[in-house]
Design an enzyme around this catalytic site. Structure first.
Site, PDB file in Angstrom:
ATOM      1  CG  HIS A   1      -1.804   1.237   1.244  1.00 57.22           C
ATOM      2  ND1 HIS A   1      -2.979   1.298   0.543  1.00 57.22           N
ATOM      3  CD2 HIS A   1      -1.655   2.442   1.845  1.00 57.22           C
ATOM      4  CE1 HIS A   1      -3.536   2.492   0.724  1.00 57.22           C
ATOM      5  NE2 HIS A   1      -2.747   3.202   1.508  1.00 57.22           N
TER       6      HIS A   1
ATOM      7  CG  ASP B   1     -12.201   3.013   5.918  1.00 57.02           C
ATOM      8  OD1 ASP B   1     -11.631   3.871   6.608  1.00 57.02           O
ATOM      9  OD2 ASP B   1     -12.010   2.882   4.699  1.00 57.02           O
TER      10      ASP B   1
ATOM     11  NE  ARG C   1     -10.385  10.226   8.406  1.00 58.35           N
ATOM     12  CZ  ARG C   1      -9.528   9.390   7.835  1.00 58.35           C
ATOM     13  NH1 ARG C   1      -9.927   8.168   7.474  1.00 58.35           N
ATOM     14  NH2 ARG C   1      -8.291   9.735   7.624  1.00 58.35           N
TER      15      ARG C   1
ATOM     16  CB  SER D   1      -8.674   4.894   6.689  1.00 61.14           C
ATOM     17  OG  SER D   1      -9.299   4.765   5.451  1.00 61.14           O
TER      18      SER D   1
ATOM     19  CE  LYS E   1      -9.372   1.623   3.071  1.00 66.49           C
ATOM     20  NZ  LYS E   1      -9.505   2.863   2.286  1.00 66.49           N
TER      21      LYS E   1
END
Lengths: 426, 426
Positions: free
Chosen positions: B82, B161, B168, B183, B187
């Site tokens: 990520h 989320d 947000r 967040s 995931k």
């Protein structure tokens, strides 16, 4: 304007331009700015504050959202008093008639109690027939004719503040100095007054727990008043124990009447006379202390209360009727130990009033006018275990019993004598 | 639970109990807790943070709001990568097939671009026929059969989320480390992976502007992964200029394909090979660097990309079709002065992509797949005034012209040679 950018700006600690603050208020009240963005902005203000310029524009924008009264046609000085709230505070009911009896006009827009604090309006509402919801024309006329009128906030006065307060109330953003100052000062300035005396409470039953916080709020309030051309003075008074002997609904009306009849508890009388004389001082009177003393001793202040009650549809005779709202249940409070009363958790005294039925958890809660408590001991007093130190009363046995228990738990005793703080700090 | 009390608690800097955090998430997603109270709480978290225990419960609660995948029946290691986002970052398109070609399973749930950052999903969507919306069963089956699948978030994965992120996004509370970490990690952990390599970007085009902030986020991400039994490593890489030569939609797909064919820009290739080898290292491979080099050089990684594209309904031939999405308009960028390229405002490069049509201001914006830019100069390169240093392209003349102008304004030049920061900081 992009709401996201405005939230970011305050989050980063920067100051808004006047246009930005005006836009935020207008977009919020018109519904263009959603509650969740306003809530995020309010919390950012809580942490980052507002500078004097921002605070002034906020007050201006809230006033401009409604009407600003004008009493300039009257032949005398126009003044009001505001307290930041506490437990047992019935000063307005004593001071208002006192000051009006001295010829100063008092257009007082007051509030209801919420949480641990009581509200002047709830006490007046308990007087049979008394109307606290008036239109502005009736309000203005009564101020001119009687010299005093006390009513609730209308939709014409600072509607933006009303809407903003409702959101602050549920987002834990009430306790922010610039927002408190904005809310108080916009409503007071919109009353069209020339002078304002502020009673900023500090201590266990006040919103400002420390003297330093109370001083900061007082400073900001005075600064804001000055910016709008209102003669503003702020005093700091002690709220580390309930004010007076009685706290609740009708019992506070009775105590205020007693004070106006020369038979009030010392602290209530001292604070009421002091703040009233401050209003007269702002009005330019030569000997304010003597004037309020005379108005009290002569009975003119007591008569002014009857006059106001009658003008607002209430029955003055009710004020003297000792059978009215006689509580169905009374529970005596006994000293759990011997010693000196060393501390009172006054916030929790206010919460015990909610239990008894004399306070509100939610805006829609109904009050029991007969509910309340008397506390016959004050900080520093010496007690012997088992002494009757007070009473708790109301219409429902279970609630009064529970409230009495809660009340006893708010009291702390020590073996040593206690040093006392002054009632009027500065 | 009383929402007001929970907001107050966080506002005062205290840590929530696990039950409080779970209740907040559940009440928010069920609609019981209104947006404005959640917004106030989020802003309080922004200012007061969350401790490790709170962060862990937050991630847990978000995972539990949906399904957690399980690949334990597979015969190999399951890992993902990520990145925290930037401009020109097409690493996933290179690294995914590389790692899968080495026999590590890659279940990658990816996002779309928003604001200045691009998203892997937008690039894949541009491949004719390619499906990025799959149900979880199809996703799981493809991971097992092909070794890799890249799709978008579904309603089954961390729906809490998804809902929280939307709030947000409009309340300026995206930039909070515990919320970012919650967040990302919820995931990724819900993907059912064993290993996770994080590419935390720092610099002018990253969410974390400073190295210190990037390190703090990296630390929190690794700690969270460990708490959930996922082997997690975080590296920090430079986002002070776009990654690679091209940024946009289709041009990034083309550059990723070029990299897999041995013809990619040095920075993209270096970062992709490094992060891919880190995934193999987590999988316990003896010589990760050599393995990824082999997968690249042998063409197996390039084949894996075709295999994945075909499995998801796309046409692999499109990847080689140079006529596809040929831009209608191309504007050359000329060096405005002579000197060394000393700084790139990469955030504004990303905003220029929005102008050109390759980025989104709002979630509903449609992208122009032919839009983007090439930048042929890198920080430290010397240019002569008038040199063609890049191109901006897309389908609409006005937008491409404006984007080209914006792009030139993001570049700063100096007369002195420039000291260069490493691509992979640590």
């Amino acid at each position: 304007m992009i709401p996201y950018e405005l939230i970011r700006k305050k989050q980063g600690g920067a100051a808004h331009t006047p246009d930005e603050i005006r836009w935020l208020l207008e977009a919020f009240t018109s519904g263009e700015l959603p509650d969740y963005q306003m809530a995020a902005w309010l919390m950012a203000v809580y942490f980052q504050g507002m500078d004097p310029g921002e605070r002034q524009v906020l007050v201006e924008a809230m006033i401009d959202s409604g009407r600003r009264l004008d009493f300039s046609h009257l032949d005398g000085y126009v003044a009001d008093k505001h307290s930041t709230g506490g437990v047992g505070d019935k000063v307005s009911l004593v001071l208002g008639p006192l000051v009006a009896a001295c010829g100063v006009y008092v257009p007082m827009i007051s509030g209801r109690g919420l949480g641990h604090t009581g509200g002047t309006l709830d006490k007046l509402d308990a007087i049979p027939g008394f109307r606290t919801s008036l239109d502005l024309e009736t309000f203005e006329r009564q101020v001119a004719e009687v010299g005093i009128c006390i009513m609730g906030q209308t939709d014409d006065i600072c509607p933006a503040d009303k809407q903003l307060y409702a959101l602050r109330d549920v987002t834990a953003t009430v306790g922010s100095v610039p927002l408190i100052a904005g809310s108080i000062m916009s409503k007071k300035i919109a009353e069209g007054i020339q002078g304002l005396v502020l009673d900023v409470k500090w201590g266990s039953g006040a919103f400002m727990g420390s003297l330093a916080e109370a001083r900061e709020l007082a400073r900001v309030l005075v600064e804001t008043g000055a910016a709008f051309g209102v003669d503003t003075v702020a005093h700091i008074s002690d709220m580390n124990q309930p004010l007076g002997r009685s706290a609740g609904v009708w019992c506070e009306v009775r105590e205020a009447v007693a004070a106006l009849e020369g038979d009030g508890p010392a602290d209530l009388v001292e604070l009421s006379l002091f703040l009233a004389s401050e209003m007269l001082r702002l009005a330019g009177r030569d000997d304010p202390q003597r004037e309020v003393q005379d108005a009290l001793a002569s009975g003119r202040a007591r008569e002014k209360l009857d006059e106001m009650v009658a003008a607002q549809g209430g029955d003055p005779a009710a004020l003297a009727d000792s059978r009215l709202y006689r509580p169905a249940v009374t529970v005596a409070l006994q000293a759990p130990r011997s010693g000196y009363l060393s501390a009172v958790d006054t916030y929790r005294c206010g919460m015990a009033l909610i239990t008894a039925g004399a306070g509100r958890r939610a805006k829609s809660d109904l009050l029991d006018p007969s509910a309340g408590f008397d506390l016959n001991v004050r900080l520093g007093d010496q007690v012997v275990a088992g002494d009757e130190i007070g009473r708790c009363y109301g219409s429902r046995d279970d609630r009064v019993q529970a409230a009495a228990q809660e009340l006893l738990e708010t009291l702390a005793f020590s073996d040593e004598p206690v040093e006392l703080a002054p009632l009027i700090v500065e």
